[in-house]
Design an enzyme around this catalytic site. Structure first.
Site, PDB file in Angstrom:
ATOM      1  N   THR A 209      32.414  49.218  41.572  1.00  0.00           N
ATOM      2  CA  THR A 209      33.149  48.230  41.754  1.00  0.00           C
ATOM      3  C   THR A 209      32.260  47.085  42.616  1.00  0.00           C
ATOM      4  O   THR A 209      32.192  47.329  43.757  1.00  0.00           O
ATOM      5  CB  THR A 209      34.583  48.401  42.411  1.00  0.00           C
TER       6      THR A 209
ATOM      7  N   LYS B  87      38.268  44.337  36.431  1.00  0.00           N
ATOM      8  CA  LYS B  87      38.610  45.230  37.649  1.00  0.00           C
ATOM      9  C   LYS B  87      39.303  44.206  38.587  1.00  0.00           C
ATOM     10  O   LYS B  87      40.064  44.869  39.410  1.00  0.00           O
ATOM     11  CB  LYS B  87      37.449  46.183  37.863  1.00  0.00           C
TER      12      LYS B  87
ATOM     13  N   LYS C 184      37.584  46.278  50.546  1.00  0.00           N
ATOM     14  CA  LYS C 184      36.324  45.944  49.987  1.00  0.00           C
ATOM     15  C   LYS C 184      36.411  45.084  48.537  1.00  0.00           C
ATOM     16  O   LYS C 184      36.028  44.053  48.139  1.00  0.00           O
ATOM     17  CB  LYS C 184      35.456  47.231  49.772  1.00  0.00           C
TER      18      LYS C 184
END
Length: 289
Positions: free
Chosen positions: A98, A173, A241
């Protein structure tokens, strides 16, 4: 049998690479920054290990990766001893990290220049999804690169789809994480409210989960949240994050993310409570301090 390398054997990568052998029947070579982890994987699944990403990628048809962030990804691809230096023309690099859409586009351009394909393919489903081979994989890249990579990804995916050119997987995502952030906060507030109102939380959830309030989070996390157990799945520090990537991208594209930004601030409070490695459902703990 296809020759595949897998770079990064964390809680996601370790079982994903295993499925390539056990379910996919592929010949797999792995690399991990901690050699002992690679050795343990090879002993369990019977694959090979390599000392560097470049060595792992040499002669492979596909190279898959799942590391921590943009910097980690650049290090294992275009850094010293990086995989891109070892990849053969016509091969495909599939990135399950990611990361930002920007780094996906950057690496896609570099891969194209070197004569091989690139697919950004972040995943959703957490550690349990990786272990059970039921991940959702969101992909970006050319149609040709994706079509060739999809059968390999199938070893650990229950859903895999191309959403557009390079970067589209990472952008999707981001949408996934934006939606989860709001859902978890809403569920936390609902459980908190039910407790304060003197209701039986499990009974309430049993009823409302059959209606419009239903969600994966409600079905899979409400009970453990009510019990104050936050050691399941995706850690708060990892979610922060991811949310930082979402917020940074929103600044670039002009999207407004007021709830996402607020939930990120709430997760910051959870970290200060000692919850960096608690799972994302720990937003409830903040309300019950």
């Amino acid at each position: 049998m296809t020759k595949v390398a897998f770079l990064g054997l964390g809680v996601m990568g370790f079982p994903m690479a295993g499925h390539l052998v056990a379910k996919g029947g592929h010949e797999v070579t792995v690399f991990n920054r901690t050699p002992a982890k690679a050795k343990a994987w090879a002993e369990k699944f019977g694959g090979k290990t390599a000392a560097t990403p470049e060595a792992a990628a040499g002669g492979q048809d596909f190279v898959m990766a799942c590391v921590g962030n943009d910097d980690d990804l650049r290090a294992i691809t275009i850094g010293a001893g990086g995989a891109f230096a070892g990849m053969k023309p016509g091969s495909i690099f599939v990135d399950h990290t990611t990361a930002s859409a920007q780094v996906a586009r950057e690496l896609d351009a570099e891969a194209t220049r070197r004569g091989f394909g690139f697919v950004d393919a972040p995943v959703s489903g957490g550690q349990a999804g990786a272990e059970n081979g039921f991940l959702t994989v969101m992909c970006g890249g050319t149609e040709d690169a994706y079509t060739r990579a999809e059968p390999i990804i199938a070893a650990y995916a229950r859903m895999c789809k191309r959403l557009g050119p390079a970067g589209a997987g990472q952008l999707t995502k981001m949408v996934n994480q934006i939606c989860i952030a709001g859902l978890v906060e809403g569920l936390s507030e609902g459980i908190h409210f039910a407790k304060k109102a003197g209701l039986d939380v499990n009974a309430v959830v049993d009823v409302i989960s059959k209606g419009a309030a239903q969600s994966w989070q409600m079905e899979n996390r409400s009970k453990t949240m009510n019990e104050g157990r936050f050691d399941f799945g995706f850690a708060v520090e990892w979610m922060r994050k991811d949310l930082s990537i979402c917020i940074s991208e929103a600044r670039r594209n002009g999207a407004s993310l007021p709830v996402t930004s607020l939930v990120d601030a709430f997760y910051s409070e959870v970290e200060k409570m000692g919850g960096r490695r608690w799972d994302t459902s720990s937003l409830l703990a903040r309300l019950e301090r």
